[in-house]
Motif scaffolding. Structure first.
Motif, PDB file in Angstrom:
ATOM      1  N   ASN A  14      -1.262   9.554  -0.656  1.00 23.22           N
ATOM      2  CA  ASN A  14      -2.076   9.841  -1.836  1.00 23.22           C
ATOM      3  C   ASN A  14      -2.163  11.349  -2.081  1.00 23.22           C
ATOM      4  N   LYS A  32      -2.930   6.094  -5.631  1.00 21.54           N
ATOM      5  CA  LYS A  32      -1.861   5.147  -5.943  1.00 21.54           C
ATOM      6  C   LYS A  32      -1.491   4.281  -4.748  1.00 21.54           C
ATOM      7  N   ALA A  51      -0.326   0.188  -8.594  1.00 19.89           N
ATOM      8  CA  ALA A  51      -0.502   0.857  -7.299  1.00 19.89           C
ATOM      9  C   ALA A  51       0.595   0.427  -6.324  1.00 19.89           C
ATOM     10  N   PHE A  99       3.871  -2.293 -10.666  1.00 19.14           N
ATOM     11  CA  PHE A  99       3.537  -1.607 -11.909  1.00 19.14           C
ATOM     12  C   PHE A  99       4.055  -2.434 -13.076  1.00 19.14           C
ATOM     13  N   TYR A 108       7.984   5.259  -7.590  1.00 16.01           N
ATOM     14  CA  TYR A 108       7.047   5.453  -6.476  1.00 16.01           C
ATOM     15  C   TYR A 108       7.701   5.154  -5.134  1.00 16.01           C
TER      16      TYR A 108
END
Length: 194
Positions: A14, A32, A51, A99, A108
């Motif tokens: 994070n 996230k 997330a 997502f 991510y």
């Protein structure tokens, strides 16, 4: 100690994502990386939308890194103590990106890969917030076969989502107590003739 490791990794990622807030990340102010909600239906695992969910899915005993003498440890004062053997474990962690935009999920996961490629060895030198009983962590990317992935997602009772598996090597659980070991000069042998 296991919870400390997972919280540490969640917080590190994070912080890394927050530092990249100018890199086009949506909602850069909120965390996230999150844990899976513990208050779920027992028949499936749901992952938070927007997330990356962090989930411990296996604990493995590491039998390769063992002490030579499992039952004796030399204390700081030079005395020997009889202790239970150390237990070394590896944690298998799943990072699941969920997502609305599939591309953002992959983005991510790419950032997690890049972060752990550059920071695969974490100790108190490069991660001062690492908890006291933990000396260091070694993170290794694990590739599951298609069969293993099928079994894992079947256990989770969820459809496949973009994900990564890491092995966090070797946490050591140590017997801090123990009893003083007998001094060899004090051992008296009982010899009887038959």
């Amino acid at each position: 100690m296991i919870a400390d490791v997972l919280v540490f990794l969640k917080n590190r990622l994070n912080a890394h994502f927050h530092s990249l807030s100018g890199a086009g990340l949506a909602d850069a102010g909120e965390d996230k990386v999150v844990f899976v909600d513990g208050d779920q239906k027992p028949d499936s695992t749901s992952f938070k939308l927007g997330a990356v969910s962090l989930l411990l899915f296996n604990i493995e005993r590491d039998v390769i890194n063992r002490q030579a003498d499992n039952y004796v440890r030399v204390a700081d004062d030079g005395s020997t103590r009889k202790v239970s053997p150390e237990i070394n474990i590896n944690l298998h962690i799943l990072f699941v990106a969920k997502f609305k935009d599939y591309e953002q999920s992959l983005h991510y996961l790419s950032m997690i890969l890049s972060y752990f490629q550059a920071n695969h060895y974490l100790d108190r030198q490069n991660a001062p917030e690492l908890g006291n009983p933990i000396d260091h962590l070694v993170l290794e990317l694990n590739t599951l076969t298609t069969t293993q992935q099928n079994e894992l997602w079947g256990i989770l009772r969820s459809s496949y989502l973009p994900s990564l598996v890491y092995k966090v090597k070797a946490l050591t659980f140590v017997d801090d107590g123990g009893m003083p070991a007998a001094d060899i000069s004090e051992i008296i042998l009982n010899q009887e003739r038959l």
